[in-house]
Design an enzyme around this catalytic site. Structure first.
Site, PDB file in Angstrom:
ATOM      1  N   CYS A 119       3.871 -50.622   1.438  1.00 23.90           N
ATOM      2  CA  CYS A 119       3.338 -51.807   2.133  1.00 23.90           C
ATOM      3  C   CYS A 119       4.543 -52.578   2.649  1.00 23.90           C
ATOM      4  CB  CYS A 119       2.523 -52.655   1.160  1.00 23.90           C
ATOM      5  SG  CYS A 119       2.055 -54.276   1.793  1.00 23.90           S
ATOM      6  N   CYS A 141       2.595 -51.903   9.567  1.00 23.25           N
ATOM      7  CA  CYS A 141       1.677 -52.098   8.444  1.00 23.25           C
ATOM      8  C   CYS A 141       1.163 -50.723   8.011  1.00 23.25           C
ATOM      9  CB  CYS A 141       0.526 -52.973   8.943  1.00 23.25           C
ATOM     10  SG  CYS A 141      -0.834 -53.170   7.787  1.00 23.25           S
TER      11      CYS A 141
HETATM   12  N1  DGL Z   1       1.761 -55.169   5.168  1.00 24.04           N
HETATM   13  C1  DGL Z   1       0.636 -54.352   5.148  1.00 24.04           C
HETATM   14  C2  DGL Z   1       0.894 -52.926   4.737  1.00 24.04           C
HETATM   15  O1  DGL Z   1       1.974 -52.441   5.004  1.00 24.04           O
HETATM   16  C3  DGL Z   1      -0.708 -54.905   4.823  1.00 24.04           C
HETATM   17  C4  DGL Z   1      -0.948 -55.518   3.529  1.00 24.04           C
HETATM   18  C5  DGL Z   1      -2.292 -56.156   3.473  1.00 24.04           C
HETATM   19  O2  DGL Z   1      -2.605 -56.963   4.357  1.00 24.04           O
HETATM   20  O3  DGL Z   1      -3.047 -55.855   2.560  1.00 24.04           O
HETATM   21  O4  DGL Z   1       0.069 -52.265   4.196  1.00 24.04           O
END
Ligand code: DGL
Length: 262
Positions: free
Chosen positions: A183, A73
């Site tokens: 993301c 993430c």
């Molecule tokens: N998948 C995540 C990222 O790479 C988080 C997205 C989120 O929960 O806002 O930032």
């Protein structure tokens, strides 16, 4: 030690885009994946909240015996990885928007970055952006609203497409030739992004690089799984598991998906 699992966590199902790359490169490894969907989106939370959630996920993965953790993430990495590396003994692999290659290979001198607010406002992102984008134009866009739609299984909805179009179309006026996906949920939007931006814009995501880095760090620390006992992959999600099963879409079911309140 080496047959212990690799842990991964994300605010939900997005980090599975990283997991897929990891098991492609390291098919012998065992993995445990936490989808903290109950707390998604992380991108709209404060740095303190993101850190607290990252600690909670890390401690659960460590209690399950993980030998290394991939923070799958960008939002959690950019807000928490320094703390995690300082406070826990196992190695951590993080994922950050791949600004460097985009800036390096841009011919038009303009790149786009689509990421969460939590990532775009983090100190780590600011540091990397300052380092690599001094001489180029960078169009930063907060993808607010995209993650909740993906988590709700509305990947192919008009609502999502329109939102994406609003975020990306203006970038074309700046003549960007690269779009950085900042993301881990966004690689699931690549078909829509290609339609909106066209062939002239190359999409950069960091999944493969994260998998390669994971392999390097496992090798360095003598942590690669050497036994040939069939690998296992366990997924834990703290909401309904259906959306995770749909996105994993593995007909051979090499994994188990469990609902767990964490
Ligand atoms: N998948 C995540 C990222 O790479 C988080 C997205 C989120 O929960 O806002 O930032």
């Amino acid at each position: 030690m080496s047959s212990k699992p690799i842990g991964l966590f994300d605010s939900g199902i997005g980090g599975t885009s990283i997991w897929k790359e990891v098991i492609k490169l390291l098919p012998n490894e065992n993995t445990i994946y936490l989808a903290d969907s109950k707390n998604a989106p992380y991108g709209e939370k404060s740095a303190e909240e993101i850190l607290a959630l990252s600690i909670k996920n890390t401690e659960l993965l460590i209690s399950k015996g993980c030998k290394l953790i991939i923070v799958a993430c960008n939002t959690a990495t950019t807000n928490a990885i320094t703390y995690l590396r300082t406070n826990y003994a196992i190695p951590f692999i993080g994922i950050e928007p791949a600004i460097k290659p985009a800036a390096l290979y841009s011919k038009t001198g303009a790149i786009g970055i689509l990421a969460t607010k939590g990532t775009l406002t983090s100190k780590l992102f600011e540091k990397t952006a300052n380092e690599y984008t001094k001489t180029i134009t960078t169009i930063k866009q907060d993808g607010e609203g995209l993650v909740p739609l993906i988590e709700a299984g509305k990947l192919n909805s008009d609502e999502l497409y329109k939102l994406l179009e609003n975020y990306l179309k203006p970038m074309l006026q700046f003549n960007i030739d690269h779009l950085v996906l900042g993301c881990t949920h966004y690689p699931y939007l690549i078909p829509q992004i290609n339609t909106i931006l066209g062939e002239g814009v190359k999409i950069i995501d960091s999944g493969e690089a994260v998998a390669k880095q994971t392999k390097t760090i496992l090798e360095k620390n003598n942590l690669l799984k050497t036994s040939s006992i069939k690998s296992t992959h366990q997924f834990y999600i703290n909401t309904k598991k259906t959306v995770l099963e749909v996105i994993l879409n593995n007909p051979n079911s090499i994994y188990t998906v469990n609902e767990l309140d964490f």
